[in-house]
Design a protein around this motif. Sequence first.
Motif, mmCIF file in Angstrom:
data_model
loop_
_atom_site.group_PDB
_atom_site.id
_atom_site.type_symbol
_atom_site.label_atom_id
_atom_site.label_comp_id
_atom_site.label_asym_id
_atom_site.label_seq_id
_atom_site.Cartn_x
_atom_site.Cartn_y
_atom_site.Cartn_z
ATOM 1 N N ALA A 255 24.196 41.927 30.987
ATOM 2 C CA ALA A 255 23.880 42.891 32.039
ATOM 3 C C ALA A 255 23.781 44.283 31.434
ATOM 4 C CB ALA A 255 24.958 42.872 33.114
ATOM 5 N N HIS A 256 22.812 45.055 31.912
ATOM 6 C CA HIS A 256 22.662 46.456 31.509
ATOM 7 C C HIS A 256 22.603 47.290 32.781
ATOM 8 C CE1 HIS A 256 21.257 50.082 29.547
ATOM 9 N NE2 HIS A 256 20.349 50.150 30.490
ATOM 10 N N MET A 257 23.415 48.335 32.836
ATOM 11 C CA MET A 257 23.506 49.172 34.030
ATOM 12 C C MET A 257 23.482 50.647 33.654
ATOM 13 S SD MET A 257 26.813 49.575 36.563
ATOM 14 C CE MET A 257 26.822 47.880 37.060
ATOM 15 N N ARG A 258 22.808 51.420 34.478
ATOM 16 C CA ARG A 258 22.898 52.884 34.416
ATOM 17 C C ARG A 258 23.502 53.316 35.741
ATOM 18 N NH1 ARG A 258 20.493 55.270 30.222
ATOM 19 N NH2 ARG A 258 18.915 54.070 29.118
ATOM 20 N N VAL A 259 24.567 54.097 35.651
ATOM 21 C CA VAL A 259 25.310 54.476 36.856
ATOM 22 C C VAL A 259 25.830 55.899 36.698
ATOM 23 C CG1 VAL A 259 27.435 53.405 35.981
ATOM 24 C CG2 VAL A 259 27.135 53.740 38.447
ATOM 25 N N ASP A 260 25.827 56.636 37.804
ATOM 26 C CA ASP A 260 26.286 58.026 37.765
ATOM 27 C C ASP A 260 27.737 58.142 37.312
ATOM 28 O OD1 ASP A 260 23.800 58.951 38.657
ATOM 29 O OD2 ASP A 260 24.396 58.825 40.757
ATOM 30 N N ASP A 261 28.617 57.357 37.933
ATOM 31 C CA ASP A 261 30.051 57.422 37.640
ATOM 32 C C ASP A 261 30.582 55.989 37.657
ATOM 33 O OD1 ASP A 261 32.877 57.546 37.874
ATOM 34 O OD2 ASP A 261 32.802 59.442 38.962
ATOM 35 N N TYR A 262 30.799 55.411 36.491
ATOM 36 C CA TYR A 262 31.185 54.012 36.377
ATOM 37 C C TYR A 262 32.513 53.721 37.077
ATOM 38 C CZ TYR A 262 31.987 49.441 34.208
ATOM 39 O OH TYR A 262 32.222 48.102 33.999
ATOM 40 N N ASP A 263 33.496 54.588 36.908
ATOM 41 C CA ASP A 263 34.797 54.367 37.541
ATOM 42 C C ASP A 263 34.669 54.369 39.067
ATOM 43 O OD1 ASP A 263 36.100 54.107 35.095
ATOM 44 O OD2 ASP A 263 36.484 56.259 34.960
ATOM 45 N N HIS A 264 33.869 55.293 39.605
ATOM 46 C CA HIS A 264 33.611 55.327 41.049
ATOM 47 C C HIS A 264 32.924 54.041 41.497
ATOM 48 C CE1 HIS A 264 32.295 56.736 44.986
ATOM 49 N NE2 HIS A 264 31.073 56.372 44.654
ATOM 50 N N PHE A 265 31.973 53.576 40.707
ATOM 51 C CA PHE A 265 31.282 52.333 41.032
ATOM 52 C C PHE A 265 32.266 51.160 41.091
ATOM 53 C CE2 PHE A 265 29.567 48.350 39.413
ATOM 54 C CZ PHE A 265 28.691 48.038 40.447
ATOM 55 N N THR B 60 25.882 51.219 30.508
ATOM 56 C CA THR B 60 26.911 50.278 30.093
ATOM 57 C C THR B 60 26.359 48.864 30.131
ATOM 58 O OG1 THR B 60 29.219 49.608 30.416
ATOM 59 C CG2 THR B 60 27.908 50.001 32.394
ATOM 60 N N SER B 61 27.060 47.967 29.508
ATOM 61 C CA SER B 61 26.621 46.571 29.485
ATOM 62 C C SER B 61 27.833 45.658 29.578
ATOM 63 C CB SER B 61 25.839 46.276 28.205
ATOM 64 O OG SER B 61 26.672 46.450 27.079
ATOM 65 N N GLN B 62 27.585 44.458 30.057
ATOM 66 C CA GLN B 62 28.600 43.419 30.102
ATOM 67 C C GLN B 62 27.935 42.093 29.739
ATOM 68 O OE1 GLN B 62 28.143 45.112 33.293
ATOM 69 N NE2 GLN B 62 29.587 46.686 32.718
ATOM 70 N N ARG B 63 28.784 41.088 29.504
ATOM 71 C CA ARG B 63 28.259 39.745 29.280
ATOM 72 C C ARG B 63 29.204 38.742 29.912
ATOM 73 N NH1 ARG B 63 31.037 37.007 25.212
ATOM 74 N NH2 ARG B 63 32.415 38.396 24.077
ATOM 75 N N TRP B 64 28.645 37.618 30.294
ATOM 76 C CA TRP B 64 29.429 36.508 30.808
ATOM 77 C C TRP B 64 28.688 35.222 30.549
ATOM 78 C CZ3 TRP B 64 27.818 40.523 33.970
ATOM 79 C CH2 TRP B 64 26.761 40.261 34.827
ATOM 80 N N HIS B 65 29.320 34.120 30.882
ATOM 81 C CA HIS B 65 28.737 32.799 30.622
ATOM 82 C C HIS B 65 28.560 32.049 31.937
ATOM 83 C CE1 HIS B 65 29.742 33.562 26.481
ATOM 84 N NE2 HIS B 65 31.022 33.627 26.770
ATOM 85 N N ILE B 66 27.461 31.319 32.010
ATOM 86 C CA ILE B 66 27.241 30.410 33.130
ATOM 87 C C ILE B 66 27.911 29.093 32.750
ATOM 88 C CG2 ILE B 66 25.515 29.220 34.529
ATOM 89 C CD1 ILE B 66 23.528 31.442 33.598
ATOM 90 N N ARG B 67 28.614 28.509 33.667
ATOM 91 C CA ARG B 67 29.251 27.218 33.394
ATOM 92 C C ARG B 67 28.179 26.161 33.105
ATOM 93 N NH1 ARG B 67 34.680 27.741 34.670
ATOM 94 N NH2 ARG B 67 35.101 29.408 36.157
ATOM 95 N N ALA B 68 28.485 25.283 32.169
ATOM 96 C CA ALA B 68 27.537 24.260 31.728
ATOM 97 C C ALA B 68 27.005 23.459 32.913
ATOM 98 C CB ALA B 68 28.201 23.320 30.721
ATOM 99 N N GLY B 69 25.699 23.282 32.938
ATOM 100 C CA GLY B 69 25.042 22.502 33.977
ATOM 101 C C GLY B 69 24.718 23.279 35.238
#
Length: 110
Positions: free
Chosen positions: A52-62, A4-13
């Motif tokens: 972010a890129h993640m490999r996980v056995d059970d995402y809901d459990h995580f 799975t993957s996610q994305r987010w933003h770092i606040r400016a500065g």
Amino acid sequence: MRATSQRWHIRAGLEQEYMTRHASVWPELERLFHELGVTEYRLYRFGRDVFAHMRVDDYDHFIRGYAESEVAQRWEDEFASLIELPNADPETGWPESGELVWALPAPHPR
């Protein structure tokens, strides 16, 4: 196993502060990830965008285990002022999971 993957933003500065804090990820946080079935977790930064890129056995459990962890809560508190979460899941607070478009298949044995 789920990738799975996610994305987010770092606040400016705050880009350098974000990088500095990740230079020493707490060992107890790394242990938590392993205990919750994460086999791979990578972060990539593109300017203020983080992927972010993640490999996980059970995402809901995580997700459940992470939400219940005192260590994870302290880590999230450390980063709350540095990041913005576009499209966060209203139930979990986690960034929206990306949809896999394509993956290179493993090579065929010869």
